[in-house]
Enzyme design. Structure first.
Site, PDB file in Angstrom:
ATOM      1  N   ARG A 116       0.841  -1.192   0.000  1.00  0.00           N
ATOM      2  CA  ARG A 116       0.000   0.000   0.000  1.00  0.00           C
ATOM      3  C   ARG A 116       0.875   1.240   0.000  1.00  0.00           C
ATOM      4  NH1 ARG A 116      -4.493   0.930   4.648  1.00  0.00           N
ATOM      5  NH2 ARG A 116      -2.624   1.045   5.917  1.00  0.00           N
ATOM      6  N   THR A 120      -0.923   7.559  -1.018  1.00  0.00           N
ATOM      7  CA  THR A 120      -2.226   7.462  -1.686  1.00  0.00           C
ATOM      8  C   THR A 120      -3.118   6.364  -1.116  1.00  0.00           C
ATOM      9  OG1 THR A 120      -1.440   5.876  -3.342  1.00  0.00           O
ATOM     10  CG2 THR A 120      -1.130   8.219  -3.822  1.00  0.00           C
ATOM     11  N   ASP A 212      -0.232  -3.773  12.793  1.00  0.00           N
ATOM     12  CA  ASP A 212       0.168  -4.218  11.457  1.00  0.00           C
ATOM     13  C   ASP A 212       0.399  -5.724  11.499  1.00  0.00           C
ATOM     14  OD1 ASP A 212       2.114  -4.964   9.271  1.00  0.00           O
ATOM     15  OD2 ASP A 212       1.783  -2.874   8.744  1.00  0.00           O
ATOM     16  N   ASP A 215       3.929  -6.963  10.300  1.00  0.00           N
ATOM     17  CA  ASP A 215       4.989  -6.690  11.266  1.00  0.00           C
ATOM     18  C   ASP A 215       4.894  -7.616  12.467  1.00  0.00           C
ATOM     19  OD1 ASP A 215       6.165  -4.682   9.780  1.00  0.00           O
ATOM     20  OD2 ASP A 215       5.131  -3.060  10.801  1.00  0.00           O
TER      21      ASP A 215
END
Length: 221
Positions: A116, A120, A212, A215
């Protein structure tokens, strides 16, 4: 057990199935906890994905077969024809993939690499490798989070371009914004998830979420 919400679109009635089984919700809560270790997060993701695979594979077709038990002949049921392809959205999808392969080790596997863009929030493809016979299999796309929905939309679009006709999307968490984006693009694709969270923050992260997933799975920051 699961809770199913029909899509409002009159044609191609996709559904969102939220799994409310006690073991699913227990493991999800452990995943959410900040102090769950990398090893613990990885183990819980594998266990949760195995449980979710039961619902995701509900539509597999069966055919009768004659077998011999130790006592007498009988008719049993086996999976019919070409069956499954798990498609992992890299990299975090691999955490779910491992558990599902524990349940269906003979399944074909595809990978789609997307990240990602932090500015944006749009997906950028960097890798794709898929089996050739997608049209003959149930394709189960796995990614821990359905946040903005853009990566999931892009991954499923790639599959359809390669001939996939029967697709289910599996995630541990999603939010209303991601569901709306995904269903607007792919109203024919069923979604299986463990929870629908409150929403996205200004950075596109799910709240309350679990951080996340990539992660936490791989011990990176």
């Amino acid at each position: 057990m699961s809770e199913t919400f029909p899509d409002a679109a009159p044609s191609q009635p996709a559904t969102v199935t939220v799994l409310d089984h006690p073991l699913v919700q227990h493991k999800l809560t452990r995943l959410r906890q900040r102090d769950t270790s990398t090893a613990g997060f990885r183990r819980l993701t594998r266990e949760l994905s195995l449980l979710m695979a039961y619902e995701a594979t509900r539509d597999l077709k069966l055919e009768p077969v004659e077998i011999e038990t130790p006592l007498e002949p009988t008719t049993g049921m086996l999976l019919s024809g070409k069956k499954l392809c798990f498609v992992s959205v890299l990299r975090a999808g691999n955490g779910i993939l491992d558990g599902m392969l524990d349940l269906v080790p003979a399944a074909r596997v595809g990978h789609i690499g997307l990240y990602r863009d932090p500015a944006t929030l749009e997906p950028v493809e960097y890798y794709m490798k898929l089996p050739d016979d997608l049209s003959e299999r149930l394709c189960i796309v796995v990614d821990p989070m359905l946040a903005t929905g853009h990566s999931a939309v892009a991954a499923v679009s790639k599959l359809k371009q390669q001939g996939a006709r029967q697709i289910t999307f599996v995630c541990m968490l999603c939010v209303p914004e991601g569901l709306a984006t995904f269903q607007a693009a792919h109203p024919d694709v069923r979604i299986v998830t463990a929870a629908v969270d409150r929403g996205l923050d200004d950075h596109g992260y799910i709240r309350p979420g679990l951080g996340d997933a990539g992660d936490r799975l791989f011990g990176t920051k």
